[in-house]
Design an enzyme around this catalytic site. Structure first.
Site, PDB file in Angstrom:
ATOM      1  N   GLU A  33       0.763  -1.316  -0.117  1.00  0.00           N
ATOM      2  CA  GLU A  33       0.101  -0.104  -0.212  1.00  0.00           C
ATOM      3  C   GLU A  33       0.758   1.400  -0.013  1.00  0.00           C
ATOM      4  O   GLU A  33       0.445   2.448  -0.599  1.00  0.00           O
ATOM      5  CB  GLU A  33      -0.906  -0.065   1.169  1.00  0.00           C
ATOM      6  CG  GLU A  33      -1.975  -1.310   1.150  1.00  0.00           C
ATOM      7  CD  GLU A  33      -2.927  -0.930   0.014  1.00  0.00           C
ATOM      8  OE1 GLU A  33      -3.166   0.147  -0.744  1.00  0.00           O
ATOM      9  OE2 GLU A  33      -3.658  -1.911  -0.445  1.00  0.00           O
ATOM     10  N   TYR A 116      -6.980   6.040   4.141  1.00  0.00           N
ATOM     11  CA  TYR A 116      -7.000   5.064   3.052  1.00  0.00           C
ATOM     12  C   TYR A 116      -5.923   3.750   3.367  1.00  0.00           C
ATOM     13  O   TYR A 116      -6.615   2.799   3.350  1.00  0.00           O
ATOM     14  CB  TYR A 116      -6.559   5.700   1.741  1.00  0.00           C
ATOM     15  CG  TYR A 116      -6.249   4.658   0.979  1.00  0.00           C
ATOM     16  CD1 TYR A 116      -7.416   3.880   0.204  1.00  0.00           C
ATOM     17  CD2 TYR A 116      -4.971   4.257   0.575  1.00  0.00           C
ATOM     18  CE1 TYR A 116      -7.262   3.013  -0.652  1.00  0.00           C
ATOM     19  CE2 TYR A 116      -4.789   3.064  -0.274  1.00  0.00           C
ATOM     20  CZ  TYR A 116      -5.970   2.517  -0.910  1.00  0.00           C
ATOM     21  OH  TYR A 116      -5.585   1.727  -1.600  1.00  0.00           O
ATOM     22  N   ASP A 134     -10.542   4.683  -2.944  1.00  0.00           N
ATOM     23  CA  ASP A 134      -9.463   5.531  -3.819  1.00  0.00           C
ATOM     24  C   ASP A 134     -10.312   5.943  -4.929  1.00  0.00           C
ATOM     25  O   ASP A 134     -11.338   5.938  -5.193  1.00  0.00           O
ATOM     26  CB  ASP A 134      -8.365   4.504  -3.932  1.00  0.00           C
ATOM     27  CG  ASP A 134      -8.845   3.337  -4.970  1.00  0.00           C
ATOM     28  OD1 ASP A 134      -9.956   3.314  -5.515  1.00  0.00           O
ATOM     29  OD2 ASP A 134      -7.730   2.718  -5.629  1.00  0.00           O
ATOM     30  N   CYS A 189     -14.046  -0.281 -15.314  1.00  0.00           N
ATOM     31  CA  CYS A 189     -14.753   0.976 -15.130  1.00  0.00           C
ATOM     32  C   CYS A 189     -13.586   2.044 -15.156  1.00  0.00           C
ATOM     33  O   CYS A 189     -13.469   2.833 -14.138  1.00  0.00           O
ATOM     34  CB  CYS A 189     -15.499   1.027 -14.176  1.00  0.00           C
ATOM     35  SG  CYS A 189     -16.633   2.202 -13.794  1.00  0.00           S
ATOM     36  N   CYS A 196     -17.998  -1.416 -20.593  1.00  0.00           N
ATOM     37  CA  CYS A 196     -19.289  -1.707 -19.923  1.00  0.00           C
ATOM     38  C   CYS A 196     -19.694  -3.109 -20.231  1.00  0.00           C
ATOM     39  O   CYS A 196     -20.321  -3.710 -19.730  1.00  0.00           O
ATOM     40  CB  CYS A 196     -20.101  -0.452 -20.294  1.00  0.00           C
ATOM     41  SG  CYS A 196     -19.810   1.052 -19.522  1.00  0.00           S
TER      42      CYS A 196
END
Length: 287
Positions: A33, A116, A134, A189, A196
């Protein structure tokens, strides 16, 4: 529910990233992270592998000289992250018995760990229910739930509430959905070319139902790189990382022609603890 569609999709289509594998420790997730902040996965993966082989526990990283840590960080960018991770490792080793804590508040108390990162480690390192937000997740929610083409500027509380409302109550399942939301925004996305036809939630997506209207709200300004202080700092750090010892000022002066900007950036590296000046006036990575 959207979560009911995302969970099986993620299990079937998730990228095989090393920090997602069952044998990865919460420490490995925390390291990933830190590294993934504003840095593409492809650049992070080889550095993460080397890092975990070299420093498999917080205490092993905490014992390492900062110069070695900065050299191992290489060209991931934003090297202050390496120093903060080094500090976090020392805190974990000293205050938590060399084990990454699972509590979000305890994680947030670690150096360099914000909301986060704390939530991401709780979810992905411990399999707990935590809303992880995020840019990718915000975009998925903006489209699927609110019918907007993009999320616009961050709204911390509202964004957390939006994601929390999508998570199931069960810890393990919620962690999968959190990872799935992030993965969906990263590979399907996407901001510019959403696929899509391949999206598991397209049939329930408010944006698709509305005809995929263009986003016309406020946008976050795009920051360039060429000519910025960040570029200059990076070039100065390259000199220090590749040197076998302290370097003369001339070696640093040679990497950027604008003396004022170069001096400002060198000063900022000294202030940030990313560089040190020796007694004889030369420059080096911190000990």
């Amino acid at each position: 529910m959207v979560a009911d569609l995302i969970s099986p999709w993620f299990r079937a289509h998730a990228r095989d990233l090393p920090w997602r594998r069952p044998e990865t420790t919460p420490w490995g997730v925390l390291v990933s992270e830190f590294m993934l902040q504003q840095t593409p996965v492809a650049r992070v993966e080889p550095v993460w592998r080397d890092w975990m082989e070299r420093w498999p526990a917080p205490s092993s990283l905490a014992a390492a000289p900062r110069a070695d840590v900065l050299r191992a960080w290489g060209k991931l960018g934003y090297p202050r992250r390496a120093i903060r991770l080094h500090d976090a490792a020392a805190a974990i080793a000293a205050q938590h018995g060399d084990a990454v804590p699972s509590d979000v508040e305890a994680l947030e108390a670690l150096p360099g760990v914000g909301s986060y990162t704390a939530r991401a480690v709780a979810a992905f390192g411990f399999g707990l229910r935590a809303a992880v937000v995020d840019t990718n997740v915000r975009r998925v929610v903006a489209r699927a739930v609110h019918g907007q083409g993009d999320a616009g500027p961050a709204r911390t509380r509202a964004d957390l509430a939006d994601v929390d409302a999508l998570l199931p109550d069960d810890d393990a399942e919620a962690a999968v959905v959190s990872a799935g939301l992030m993965e969906l925004g990263a590979v399907v996305c996407t901001a510019r070319s959403p696929r899509c036809a391949d999206c598991p939630v397209a049939a329930r997506c408010a944006w698709v139902a509305a005809g995929r209207p263009a986003y016309d709200g406020p946008r976050k300004p795009v920051q360039g790189f060429a000519g910025t202080d960040r570029q200059v700092r990076g070039r100065l750090m390259d000199v220090l990382r590749t040197a076998h010892g302290p370097v003369e000022r001339a070696a640093l002066d040679a990497v950027w022609s604008d003396a004022g900007q170069r001096d400002r950036c060198l000063h900022s590296l000294l202030v940030d603890g990313l560089a040190e000046q020796t007694d004889d006036g030369r420059f080096a990575l911190p000990v």
